[in-house]
Write an enzyme that holds these catalytic residues in place. Structure first.
Site, PDB file in Angstrom:
ATOM      1  N   SER A  17       2.291 -14.103  -3.483  1.00  0.00           N
ATOM      2  CA  SER A  17       1.572 -14.518  -2.275  1.00  0.00           C
ATOM      3  C   SER A  17       0.382 -15.399  -2.622  1.00  0.00           C
ATOM      4  O   SER A  17      -0.198 -15.280  -3.717  1.00  0.00           O
ATOM      5  CB  SER A  17       1.083 -13.241  -1.578  1.00  0.00           C
ATOM      6  OG  SER A  17       0.071 -13.522  -0.661  1.00  0.00           O
ATOM      7  N   TYR A  35      -4.190  -6.102  -1.919  1.00  0.00           N
ATOM      8  CA  TYR A  35      -2.837  -6.657  -1.860  1.00  0.00           C
ATOM      9  C   TYR A  35      -2.689  -7.804  -2.867  1.00  0.00           C
ATOM     10  O   TYR A  35      -1.751  -7.825  -3.662  1.00  0.00           O
ATOM     11  CB  TYR A  35      -2.562  -7.155  -0.438  1.00  0.00           C
ATOM     12  CG  TYR A  35      -1.254  -7.876  -0.252  1.00  0.00           C
ATOM     13  CD1 TYR A  35      -0.064  -7.182  -0.118  1.00  0.00           C
ATOM     14  CD2 TYR A  35      -1.214  -9.273  -0.194  1.00  0.00           C
ATOM     15  CE1 TYR A  35       1.135  -7.852   0.075  1.00  0.00           C
ATOM     16  CE2 TYR A  35      -0.017  -9.948  -0.003  1.00  0.00           C
ATOM     17  CZ  TYR A  35       1.164  -9.234   0.120  1.00  0.00           C
ATOM     18  OH  TYR A  35       2.338  -9.901   0.298  1.00  0.00           O
ATOM     19  N   LYS A  88      -0.284  -7.957  -6.170  1.00  0.00           N
ATOM     20  CA  LYS A  88       0.686  -9.036  -6.374  1.00  0.00           C
ATOM     21  C   LYS A  88       0.414  -9.752  -7.698  1.00  0.00           C
ATOM     22  O   LYS A  88       1.343 -10.105  -8.430  1.00  0.00           O
ATOM     23  CB  LYS A  88       0.638 -10.029  -5.205  1.00  0.00           C
ATOM     24  CG  LYS A  88       1.284  -9.494  -3.927  1.00  0.00           C
ATOM     25  CD  LYS A  88       2.789  -9.328  -4.120  1.00  0.00           C
ATOM     26  CE  LYS A  88       3.502  -8.742  -2.939  1.00  0.00           C
ATOM     27  NZ  LYS A  88       4.910  -8.433  -3.207  1.00  0.00           N
TER      28      LYS A  88
END
Lengths: 330, 330
Positions: free
Chosen positions: A127, A151, A155
């Protein structure tokens, strides 16, 4: 060829699975088996003509990764994840699913590799959230990972693991940093990024949409169709050229909100644009101000990944794929 | 103030502990308690005049991190790690100690933080091994993490975790990427980097040393004294200026092997230099060719970290600290 998709019930997983049902050639191979994994049995690609397996599974549970890997897919597309907002709200759950789930999967592959030489292609969904401000206006391929969310951290850690396990030869990884997907089909949602799609999708459907940020906010987008294209290309890519650096930011369109609105005007006319209502939201302004604005994605382009060239194209893709071509005309 | 050191029995841990025994002021505070943790009880800083605790513990064992954190040190210097070669040879052990051990420690701090607001300074030992070729001759502060070893991968993942947990306010982290430590005291070892110290240390002691690479090989070094200085400075640093980017490459001396040898000649004369025997080793040449050569460490310098300015200074530090000033004179 056997393709397995984790998170097959999500928006991108679903579209990727449907695309295989429509066209089972990936590179020079045919997909004979499609295994669809999600925590709720994914009701997608039901017209796939090959063998279609549906697996209800939570990767963060003990033994699940090994069970999945025992099916020995040739290509494993790992999309399953807790989204950004939830990973920020529930730290333990985010690390458990996004980091430990990914690691369990890669470790199960490693164990299988050590037993019988199994070495699948692993396509890992990363991402733009691995990048956080401050950064240059155009982020190059060698800019460092600076996540500002848990997050993004998870990732980024997964990217490092993918590189290490590819370097060691346990698997053959390709990491894909998706641009913000636009126009996202479906209903408005509460994600901070929701308006990027909402200000186009809702007016195209004849509905009002709220724009919570200034017109000069710039961000980086690609269509759901491009997202599927990235996955198809990554599944068949010759990874030799990537060396030990398996993660790449994908091509996309860098555009301001004003650019988006002008594209909408060109495609669907003034009346459609008039459905956008400006209602500044300082909270969303602040969140979005930390997001990347543009990328220089030489490596991904050299590797043959492509996306739209303009926002008009992104809008036309939505009209074709989601509205059966029936949209207001300018 | 209570300072805890994991890996206190290692070369840097030992020197850092001894430095506190010699000077218990860190910033504007006094170290009253020193807790020394290692898998073998570390016999160091025995003349520390405050409270000295020795803990025999393996961080990768269940519950150990929580027990350590229950002692609520104000500063936790986390040096415990499996070294590069071993982490490459034993993948599971490397990830267990270097990644899971670090994560267990940070998670135990998070749990304590959530219970009673405990928010220690955590000084995390990282490494140049987070960078792997290809890279620019001088690596800047925003170059991306490109480890080419599992050790470097584990250290990079720990950096990301330190950033995330600092951003969330569970702890106040400072990550230190150490240059190659030179001149390493003690006996010759089999590490690929061993010769950088060996070609200086052994001749200074009147012994022969083998140089396995070309004279034009360039690398990046700092003395053990500087390494201790980095830790002391990091323990007291005002982290406000770091924002959410808590990891920094430390200052050091970029020098070729020829530069090292010239410095040795200037400090200790031709006869000392004559003890260096050239014996090329293609394996070591190859390993070292992937190592970084120089850094532009603006952030660390702005934060007040300092190291030697020349290799002569590095050699003089060794003679002062390890040879009681008695070395051959040029």
């Amino acid at each position: 060829m056997h393709v397995m998709i984790t998170g097959a019930g999500g928006m991108i997983g679903r579209k990727f699975a449907e695309s295989i049902a429509n066209d089972d050639r990936i590179g020079d191979r045919t997909v004979e088996t499609l295994t669809l994994v999600d925590i709720v049995p994914p009701d997608v690609a039901t017209d796939f003509t090959g063998t279609r397996n549906v697996v209800e599974a939570d990767l963060s549970n003990e033994g699940v990764a090994a069970d999945l890997v025992a099916r020995q897919p040739d290509v494993l597309v790992h999309l399953a994840a807790i989204v950004s907002g939830e990973a920020e709200a529930d730290l333990e759950k985010g690390y458990r699913i996004n980091l430990d789930g990914t690691r369990a999967l890669l470790d199960a592959i490693r164990a299988a590799h050590e037993t019988d030489g199994y070495t699948p292609r692993v396509v890992y969904a990363s991402s733009l959230a691995v990048f956080g401000a401050p950064f240059p206006d155009k982020i190059g391929d060698d800019f460092f990972l600076t996540p500002l969310t848990s997050y993004g951290t998870q990732k980024a850690m997964g990217e490092l693991l993918l590189d290490d396990y590819s370097r060691r030869g346990f698997l053959d990884g390709v990491g894909i940093r998706f641009p913000t997907i636009c126009i996202r089909p479906g209903k408005p949602n509460k994600a901070a990024s929701g308006f990027f799609s909402g200000i186009l999708r809702e007016p195209l459907e004849g509905k009002e949409a709220v724009l919570p940020v200034d017109d000069d906010v710039r961000h980086y987008h690609a269509s759901p169709r491009s997202a599927v294209g990235f996955l198809r290309h990554a599944a068949a890519l010759d990874t030799q050229m990537l060396g030990s650096r398996r993660n790449m930011t994908m091509p996309g369109v860098s555009a301001t909100v004003a650019d988006q609105i002008e594209a909408l005007r060109n495609v669907a006319g003034d009346e459609t644009v008039a459905l956008i209502r400006r209602e500044p939201d300082p909270t969303i302004e602040k969140i979005v101000s930390g997001w990347p604005r543009d990328f220089d994605v030489r490596r991904a382009r050299e590797a043959g990944f492509t996306a739209e060239d303009s926002f008009e194209e992104i809008i036309r893709v939505y009209i074709e794929d989601e509205m059966e071509g029936r949209a207001p005309r300018a």
